[in-house]
Design a protein around this motif. Structure first.
Motif, PDB file in Angstrom:
ATOM      1  N   ALA A  35      26.299 -18.044  -6.660  1.00  0.00           N
ATOM      2  CA  ALA A  35      25.279 -16.998  -6.652  1.00  0.00           C
ATOM      3  C   ALA A  35      25.731 -15.815  -5.810  1.00  0.00           C
ATOM      4  O   ALA A  35      26.372 -15.984  -4.775  1.00  0.00           O
ATOM      5  N   VAL A  36      25.366 -14.634  -6.271  1.00  0.00           N
ATOM      6  CA  VAL A  36      25.612 -13.422  -5.504  1.00  0.00           C
ATOM      7  C   VAL A  36      24.473 -13.284  -4.503  1.00  0.00           C
ATOM      8  O   VAL A  36      23.303 -13.226  -4.884  1.00  0.00           O
ATOM      9  N   TRP A  37      24.805 -13.278  -3.189  1.00  0.00           N
ATOM     10  CA  TRP A  37      23.804 -13.113  -2.142  1.00  0.00           C
ATOM     11  C   TRP A  37      23.577 -11.622  -1.940  1.00  0.00           C
ATOM     12  O   TRP A  37      24.521 -10.882  -1.628  1.00  0.00           O
ATOM     13  N   PRO A  38      22.341 -11.154  -2.106  1.00  0.00           N
ATOM     14  CA  PRO A  38      22.083  -9.709  -2.025  1.00  0.00           C
ATOM     15  C   PRO A  38      21.901  -9.195  -0.598  1.00  0.00           C
ATOM     16  O   PRO A  38      21.288  -8.159  -0.393  1.00  0.00           O
ATOM     17  N   GLY A  39      22.415  -9.914   0.359  1.00  0.00           N
ATOM     18  CA  GLY A  39      22.299  -9.492   1.752  1.00  0.00           C
ATOM     19  C   GLY A  39      23.658  -9.557   2.422  1.00  0.00           C
ATOM     20  O   GLY A  39      24.678  -9.268   1.806  1.00  0.00           O
ATOM     21  N   GLU A  40      23.663  -9.981   3.662  1.00  0.00           N
ATOM     22  CA  GLU A  40      24.915 -10.030   4.404  1.00  0.00           C
ATOM     23  C   GLU A  40      24.992 -11.295   5.254  1.00  0.00           C
ATOM     24  O   GLU A  40      24.004 -12.002   5.437  1.00  0.00           O
ATOM     25  N   LEU A  41      26.178 -11.542   5.763  1.00  0.00           N
ATOM     26  CA  LEU A  41      26.420 -12.660   6.661  1.00  0.00           C
ATOM     27  C   LEU A  41      26.660 -12.072   8.053  1.00  0.00           C
ATOM     28  O   LEU A  41      27.534 -11.224   8.224  1.00  0.00           O
ATOM     29  N   ARG A  42      25.855 -12.518   9.029  1.00  0.00           N
ATOM     30  CA  ARG A  42      26.042 -12.086  10.425  1.00  0.00           C
ATOM     31  C   ARG A  42      26.242 -13.348  11.244  1.00  0.00           C
ATOM     32  O   ARG A  42      25.288 -14.094  11.480  1.00  0.00           O
ATOM     33  N   GLY A  43      27.467 -13.597  11.629  1.00  0.00           N
ATOM     34  CA  GLY A  43      27.782 -14.839  12.333  1.00  0.00           C
ATOM     35  C   GLY A  43      27.569 -16.002  11.377  1.00  0.00           C
ATOM     36  O   GLY A  43      28.183 -16.056  10.324  1.00  0.00           O
ATOM     37  N   ASP A  44      26.657 -16.900  11.722  1.00  0.00           N
ATOM     38  CA  ASP A  44      26.366 -18.028  10.831  1.00  0.00           C
ATOM     39  C   ASP A  44      25.003 -17.860  10.155  1.00  0.00           C
ATOM     40  O   ASP A  44      24.404 -18.818   9.695  1.00  0.00           O
ATOM     41  N   ARG A  45      24.509 -16.612  10.105  1.00  0.00           N
ATOM     42  CA  ARG A  45      23.193 -16.323   9.529  1.00  0.00           C
ATOM     43  C   ARG A  45      23.329 -15.509   8.244  1.00  0.00           C
ATOM     44  O   ARG A  45      24.088 -14.547   8.185  1.00  0.00           O
ATOM     45  N   LEU A  46      22.576 -15.910   7.228  1.00  0.00           N
ATOM     46  CA  LEU A  46      22.479 -15.152   5.984  1.00  0.00           C
ATOM     47  C   LEU A  46      21.243 -14.263   6.098  1.00  0.00           C
ATOM     48  O   LEU A  46      20.132 -14.761   6.295  1.00  0.00           O
ATOM     49  N   ILE A  47      21.448 -12.969   6.001  1.00  0.00           N
ATOM     50  CA  ILE A  47      20.371 -12.002   6.211  1.00  0.00           C
ATOM     51  C   ILE A  47      20.076 -11.289   4.897  1.00  0.00           C
ATOM     52  O   ILE A  47      20.985 -10.896   4.172  1.00  0.00           O
ATOM     53  N   TYR A  48      18.786 -11.111   4.623  1.00  0.00           N
ATOM     54  CA  TYR A  48      18.365 -10.295   3.482  1.00  0.00           C
ATOM     55  C   TYR A  48      17.423  -9.221   4.012  1.00  0.00           C
ATOM     56  O   TYR A  48      16.407  -9.535   4.639  1.00  0.00           O
ATOM     57  N   ALA A  49      17.751  -7.989   3.800  1.00  0.00           N
ATOM     58  CA  ALA A  49      16.961  -6.805   4.187  1.00  0.00           C
ATOM     59  C   ALA A  49      16.882  -6.640   5.706  1.00  0.00           C
ATOM     60  O   ALA A  49      17.095  -7.578   6.464  1.00  0.00           O
ATOM     61  N   ASP A  50      16.562  -5.433   6.125  1.00  0.00           N
ATOM     62  CA  ASP A  50      16.412  -5.121   7.555  1.00  0.00           C
ATOM     63  C   ASP A  50      15.162  -5.785   8.109  1.00  0.00           C
ATOM     64  O   ASP A  50      14.218  -6.061   7.374  1.00  0.00           O
ATOM     65  N   MET A  51      15.143  -5.980   9.428  1.00  0.00           N
ATOM     66  CA  MET A  51      13.999  -6.642  10.069  1.00  0.00           C
ATOM     67  C   MET A  51      12.686  -5.911   9.807  1.00  0.00           C
ATOM     68  O   MET A  51      11.633  -6.530   9.741  1.00  0.00           O
TER      69      MET A  51
END
Length: 151
Positions: free
Chosen positions: A117-133
Motif C-alpha cells: 500500500a502507498v502510505w499517504p503520509g510520512e515516516l518520522r522515526g518509528d512513527r507513521l504520520i498522516y497529516a499535520d497535527m
C-alpha cells in the motif's frame, strides 16, 4: 527500487501481517513504483478512494464507518488470491466521519494475503504520520508489525 520491493514481498509471506507500506514525500514516486510492480506481476493497483468511495456513496452516513471494512474486504477478495493486493489512494480511509483506524484496517487485510500500500503520509522515526497535527484527520501510528519501504 523495484527489485527491493519484490524482495520484501517475497520475505513477508511468513509474517503475521503481510503488509509493505511505500512511504515517501509527495511526488517521490510511490504510485509509480506500485504501478511498475503491477505491470510486472500483471495486476492492476486498486484505487481505494475510487472503488470504496463508489460503494460508500450508496451506504447511509451512519453506517459508513461500520461498512468501510466489510466493503474493502469484498473489493480485496475479488482480486487474485495468489498475487499481492496493491492499494493506492487510501486517503478516504482517514476521513474523520468513518471513525476507523486505517492502518489497522489495512493490516487486517494483510493477515490473509500480501498487501502493498502507498502510505499517504510520512515516516518520522518509528512513527507513521498522516497529516499535520492541526489537521482534523491527523493520525500517528507505531510502525510495529509493518514493513516499510522508504522512497
Amino acid at each position: 527500487m523495484l527489485a527491493e520491493l519484490e524482495r520484501l514481498i517475497g520475505e513477508i509471506g511468513d509474517l503475521n501481517s503481510k503488509l509493505v507500506l511505500l512511504v515517501g514525500a509527495g511526488r517521490s514516486g510511490k504510485t509509480k513504483l506500485l504501478r511498475e510492480l503491477g505491470t510486472k506481476l500483471n495486476i492492476e493497483p486498486l484505487n481505494v478512494g475510487l472503488e470504496l468511495g463508489r460503494r460508500l456513496a450508496a451506504t447511509p452516513n451512519n453506517k459508513r464507518g461500520f461498512s468501510a471494512g466489510e466493503l474493502l474486504r469484498e473489493i480485496a477478495d475479488k482480486e487474485r488470491t495468489d498475487a499481492p493486493l496493491l492499494l493506492d489512494n487510501i486517503e478516504l480511509l482517514f476521513e474523520k466521519n468513518l471513525q476507523i483506524n486505517p492502518l489497522d484496517l489495512v493490516k487486517r487485510l494483510a493477515h490473509s494475503k500480501r498487501v502493498v500500500a502507498v502510505w499517504p503520509g510520512e515516516l518520522r522515526g518509528d512513527r507513521l504520520i498522516y497529516a499535520d497535527m492541526s489537521h482534523p484527520e491527523h493520525r500517528d501510528y507505531s510502525r510495529d508489525g509493518v514493513v516499510v519501504l522508504e522512497i
